[in-house]
Structures are given as structure tokens and as C-alpha cells.
Design an enzyme around this catalytic site. Structure first.
Site, PDB file in Angstrom:
ATOM      1  CB  SER A 147      99.706 -29.939  75.627  1.00 39.54           C
ATOM      2  OG  SER A 147     100.625 -30.674  76.395  1.00 39.54           O
ATOM      3  CE1 TYR A 153     102.214 -31.353  70.312  1.00 41.18           C
ATOM      4  CE2 TYR A 153     103.107 -31.665  72.525  1.00 41.18           C
ATOM      5  CZ  TYR A 153     102.026 -31.637  71.664  1.00 41.18           C
ATOM      6  OH  TYR A 153     100.765 -31.861  72.149  1.00 41.18           O
ATOM      7  CE  LYS A 202      99.272 -29.109  70.700  1.00 43.03           C
ATOM      8  NZ  LYS A 202      98.131 -29.144  69.800  1.00 43.03           N
TER       9      LYS A 202
HETATM   10  P1  NAD Z   1      96.857 -37.908  66.643  1.00 44.01           P
HETATM   11  O1  NAD Z   1      98.136 -37.785  65.906  1.00 44.01           O
HETATM   12  O2  NAD Z   1      96.321 -39.257  66.900  1.00 44.01           O
HETATM   13  O3  NAD Z   1      95.720 -37.041  65.925  1.00 44.01           O
HETATM   14  C1  NAD Z   1      96.013 -35.852  65.232  1.00 44.01           C
HETATM   15  C2  NAD Z   1      95.357 -35.955  63.859  1.00 44.01           C
HETATM   16  O4  NAD Z   1      95.609 -34.748  63.151  1.00 44.01           O
HETATM   17  C3  NAD Z   1      95.914 -37.103  63.021  1.00 44.01           C
HETATM   18  O5  NAD Z   1      94.832 -37.902  62.574  1.00 44.01           O
HETATM   19  C4  NAD Z   1      96.634 -36.406  61.860  1.00 44.01           C
HETATM   20  O6  NAD Z   1      96.549 -37.157  60.685  1.00 44.01           O
HETATM   21  C5  NAD Z   1      95.892 -35.093  61.794  1.00 44.01           C
HETATM   22  N1  NAD Z   1      96.654 -33.967  61.222  1.00 44.01           N
HETATM   23  C6  NAD Z   1      97.882 -33.512  61.591  1.00 44.01           C
HETATM   24  N2  NAD Z   1      98.201 -32.428  60.878  1.00 44.01           N
HETATM   25  C7  NAD Z   1      97.151 -32.178  60.052  1.00 44.01           C
HETATM   26  C8  NAD Z   1      96.876 -31.190  59.069  1.00 44.01           C
HETATM   27  N3  NAD Z   1      97.752 -30.221  58.785  1.00 44.01           N
HETATM   28  N4  NAD Z   1      95.703 -31.240  58.413  1.00 44.01           N
HETATM   29  C9  NAD Z   1      94.805 -32.229  58.672  1.00 44.01           C
HETATM   30  N5  NAD Z   1      95.004 -33.183  59.585  1.00 44.01           N
HETATM   31  C10 NAD Z   1      96.167 -33.155  60.262  1.00 44.01           C
HETATM   32  O7  NAD Z   1      97.051 -37.092  68.014  1.00 44.01           O
HETATM   33  P2  NAD Z   1      96.118 -37.069  69.313  1.00 44.01           P
HETATM   34  O8  NAD Z   1      96.834 -37.764  70.392  1.00 44.01           O
HETATM   35  O9  NAD Z   1      94.739 -37.457  68.957  1.00 44.01           O
HETATM   36  O10 NAD Z   1      96.180 -35.505  69.633  1.00 44.01           O
HETATM   37  C11 NAD Z   1      95.191 -34.616  69.190  1.00 44.01           C
HETATM   38  C12 NAD Z   1      95.601 -33.213  69.596  1.00 44.01           C
HETATM   39  O11 NAD Z   1      95.777 -33.171  71.013  1.00 44.01           O
HETATM   40  C13 NAD Z   1      96.918 -32.768  68.990  1.00 44.01           C
HETATM   41  O12 NAD Z   1      96.838 -31.395  68.677  1.00 44.01           O
HETATM   42  C14 NAD Z   1      97.912 -32.999  70.113  1.00 44.01           C
HETATM   43  O13 NAD Z   1      99.020 -32.148  70.019  1.00 44.01           O
HETATM   44  C15 NAD Z   1      97.050 -32.664  71.336  1.00 44.01           C
HETATM   45  N6  NAD Z   1      97.538 -33.303  72.566  1.00 44.01           N
HETATM   46  C16 NAD Z   1      97.755 -34.653  72.593  1.00 44.01           C
HETATM   47  C17 NAD Z   1      98.233 -35.255  73.748  1.00 44.01           C
HETATM   48  C18 NAD Z   1      98.526 -36.737  73.788  1.00 44.01           C
HETATM   49  O14 NAD Z   1      99.256 -37.175  74.685  1.00 44.01           O
HETATM   50  N7  NAD Z   1      97.984 -37.545  72.902  1.00 44.01           N
HETATM   51  C19 NAD Z   1      98.485 -34.475  74.886  1.00 44.01           C
HETATM   52  C20 NAD Z   1      98.244 -33.095  74.828  1.00 44.01           C
HETATM   53  C21 NAD Z   1      97.759 -32.520  73.656  1.00 44.01           C
END
Ligand code: NAD
Ligand code: UDP
Length: 335
Positions: free
Chosen positions: A124, A149, A153
Site C-alpha cells: 500500500s 495496519y 504492510k
Molecule cells: P478485502 O477485505 O475486501 O479482502 C481481503 C480478503 O482477505 C477478505 O475476503 C478476507 O476475508 C480475507 N482474509 C483476511 N484475513 C485472512 C486470513 N487470515 N486467511 C484467509 N483470508 C483472510 O480487502 P481488499 O480491499 O480487497 O484488499 C486486499 C489487499 O489489498 C489487503 O491486503 C489490503 O490490505 C490491501 N490494500 C487494500 C487497499 C484498499 O484501499 N482496498 C489499499 C492498499 C492495500
């Protein structure tokens, strides 16, 4: 290629699964459904007309993960699984460190044991912390993020860099996402968090469908074009396509760690998002100005030129389509 997608039923993961299937990759999803629903699997299959193998499991569960690797000849992993709510991470730091770090360490151990050493990691822009300049470039040193959080990362990036130094067979790509919004054009998959959203677009959507009365814009006295905060918003489908390019690059690359910003390269203000959303969807979004949100940076956006030069990737969608597709998704969910 046969690819394991952790967190594949989540917001970004599900869109990436669609793009991978469209490119004829074989995918296996593992997700514990903590922040997503099983019905997403059907939706991915409906959109692509292709089959997906799904395991409902926690990535920190080593036995389950070992079985998944034994049952499938996995060549690469895209690791999305993680908890991602900034405010919640301040209240529940142990839960965030335990989940995000533990799941990653378990995944890396099992991958090593199965000699699968190709990994794309969801990082991120938060790992840049606060820089002197608002345009964030990969060559900048990480600075400490302001919340647990973000710290997970930064820690995982460090772990992956150390792993790559210790074992030169690893090929690792760190993708630093800016602010993903939008949804698949089908209206089948998108982002619809439970409860009161923290992020801007999900909040606007709740106001649009009258589940919340009004948006509060946090701060109007920033030193920016209109006094509201600037961020770099990227359509989630563009972001998903960035993963395909990163994987293609990784398979041909020499071992090591690669870092790419995935953003539009454009700074957009909160006020501009609201105005554009209203215009393209022909809807009024009630809003008021409130105080600044603690920890918010005034403005930053990506230099996305490295991803263009090395991966051949750049965004195709506009702010208008991001706002349209977001609204289309939420309307579709409520029908
Ligand atoms: P999201 O919460 O929609 O998807 C994450 C998924 O991971 C969920 O379906 C959750 O059930 C699953 N999960 C969490 N912990 C788990 C575990 N221990 N075992 C199995 N499954 C698990 O989030 P997103 O927005 O799709 O983000 C995906 C990734 O991208 C994440 O790592 C997030 O930190 C990163 N990210 C997101 C953003 C954003 O703004 N959405 C920005 C930067 C980085
Ligand atoms: N924001 C806002 N009202 C909200 C939610 C967010 O004004 O209800 C602003 C926030 O101050 C930031 C921008 O919208 O400037 C994007 O916030 P978000 O939480 O979506 O992303 P992040 O701050 O993590 O970049």
C-alpha cells in the site's frame, strides 16, 4: 499458470480473479470469509464462465495450507488476504499484527517447503508514510506509517526483502496500491462494507442509496486546490489488470524483489470526487464540512511511470467511470 489467490473473495482479489480467468490462468482461492461472502465465487464464475476452486480456510492455518499446496501444483501466489481497516487497527493492534503477519509467515513457509517461490504481495501507499514531496516514487525510503495496519504492510515488505536476500530463488513483487474505487462493469462484484464505512467512496455510496443521511468531508482548510484532501484514486479493474502485468513480468524476471506503485498518477480532491459523482450519476449527495480526520495527510499521489516502463501497465479508466461503476454496483446490490 496455476495461481493461488489468498483473499480472493475480497474486493480487489475478486476483480483480479476475473482478469486472471479472462487471461486463461487457472486459479485457486483461499479465503476465510472474514470480510467477504462465498457468493462471490459464483459471481466470478458467472462473469467469466469459468470454474474456480475455492477453499474456505485461514491462511494462518498451516495444515490446511499444506494440504492445499499438496493437492494443487501451484506455480505462483498473489497474497491479498489481510485485515485492512485503519481505524480498527488502532483499536485492535494485536488482531492486526497477528492476522496480517502470521498469515504471511505461514504462507511463506509453506511456499518454501513446496518450492513455489513466485509471489505478488498487496502492499500500500501507506508504507511511504509522510514524505517531503506529494508525488510518491518507489525510490523513496519507506517512512513509518501512522497506524498498525500500515505498519503490518511495511513489516511484511521488510520480511519479503530479507527473504529474497536469504534465498535468491525467490521472485517477489510488492505492489503499492493507491486508492482503489469503482467496480466491475457487470455490477456483480464491488465493495460494500458492513456497517458505517470509513473510506470515502463506500460512504458516498451509502448516502447515494439513502442508508446514511450525509457525507462529512474531513477538512476544508488544507493547502490544496480547493482546501480538501488529495488522493490518487484508481479503478479496481485497472488495479486488477496491474496484477496480470506484474505476474507476466515476474515469470520472466531474474530473481529478486520488485516494487511498483499502482496508481493513476493524478491527484484528485475529495470535493472533486463528490462533484463528479453527482454529475455522472445525476444524483445529489448531501454533505457538510467537518474537522480534519486525525492522521490524514493533506495530499499525495503516485508516480506510476515505473509500472508503465517495466510492466507496460497504466490506468485506462477515468474518474467519471470510477464514479459510475461504483454507483452501478451498489444499485445492483440493492435490487
Ligand atoms: P478485502 O477485505 O475486501 O479482502 C481481503 C480478503 O482477505 C477478505 O475476503 C478476507 O476475508 C480475507 N482474509 C483476511 N484475513 C485472512 C486470513 N487470515 N486467511 C484467509 N483470508 C483472510 O480487502 P481488499 O480491499 O480487497 O484488499 C486486499 C489487499 O489489498 C489487503 O491486503 C489490503 O490490505 C490491501 N490494500 C487494500 C487497499 C484498499 O484501499 N482496498 C489499499 C492498499 C492495500
Ligand atoms: N474522507 C472524507 N469523508 C469520509 C471518508 C473519507 O472526507 O467520510 C476523505 C479523507 O479525509 C481522505 C479521502 O477522503 O482525504 C480518502 O479517504 P479514505 O479513507 O477513503 O482513504 P485514505 O485516507 O486511506 O487514503
Amino acid at each position: 499458470m496455476k495461481i493461488l489467490i489468498t483473499g480472493g473473495t475480497g474486493y480487489i482479489g475478486s476483480h483480479t480473479c476475473v482478469e486472471l480467468l479472462n487471461e486463461n490462468h487457472e486459479i485457486i482461492i483461499v479465503d476465510n470469509l472474514y470480510n467477504s461472502k462465498k457468493t462471490v465465487i459464483e459471481k466470478i464464475q458467472n462473469i467469466t464462465n469459468k470454474k474456480v476452486k475455492f477453499y474456505e480456510a485461514d491462511v494462518s492455518d498451516k495444515n490446511r495450507l499444506e494440504n492445499i499446496f499438496e493437492e494443487n501444483d501451484i506455480e505462483a501466489v498473489i497474497h491479498f488476504a489481510g485485515l485492512k481497516a485503519v481505524g480498527e487497527s488502532v483499536k485492535m493492534p494485536l488482531t492486526y499484527y497477528r492476522n496480517n503477519i502470521d498469515s504471511t509467515l505461514t504462507l511463506l513457509e509453506v511456499m518454501s517447503e513446496h518450492n513455489c517461490k513466485n509471489l505478488v504481495f498487496s502492499s500500500s501507499a501507506t508504507v511511504y508514510g509522510e514524505q517531503e514531496e506529494p508525488v510518491y516514487v518507489e525510490s523513496m525510503k519507506r517512512k513509518e506509517p501512522s497506524n498498525p495496519y500500515g505498519k503490518t504492510k511495511a513489516m511484511i515488505e521488510q520480511i519479503l526483502e530479507d527473504l529474497s536476500i536469504s534465498d535468491p530463488e525467490w521472485k517477489i513483487t510488492l505492489l503499492r496500491y493507491f486508492n482503489p474505487i469503482g467496480a466491475h462493469k457487470s455490477g456483480e462484484i464491488g465493495e460494500d462494507p458492513n456497517g458505517i464505512p470509513n473510506n470515502l467512496m463506500p460512504y458516498i455510496l451509502k448516502v447515494a442509496i439513502q442508508e446514511l443521511p450525509e457525507l462529512t468531508i474531513f477538512g476544508k482548510d488544507y493547502d490544496t486546490k480547493d482546501g480538501t484532501c488529495i488522493r490518487d484514486y484508481i479503478h479496481v479493474v485497472d488495479l486488477a489488470k496491474g496484477h496480470i502485468k506484474a505476474l507476466e513480468h515476474l515469470t520472466k524476471a531474474t530473481p529478486g524483489t520488485y516494487i511498483y506503485n499502482l496508481g493513476s498518477g493524478q491527484g484528485i480532491s475529495v470535493q472533486e470526487i463528490v462533484t463528479t459523482f453527482e454529475k455522472v450519476n445525476n444524483i445529489k449527495i448531501d454533505y457538510k464540512f467537518g474537522p480534519r480526520r486525525e492522521g490524514d495527510l493533506p495530499g499525495f499521489y503516485s508516480d506510476a511511470s515505473k509500472a508503465y516502463k517495466e510492466l507496460g501497465w497504466k490506468v485506462e479508466e477515468t474518474l467519471e467511470t470510477m464514479c459510475k461503476d461504483s454507483y452501478n454496483y451498489i444499485k445492483n446490490q440493492k435490487q
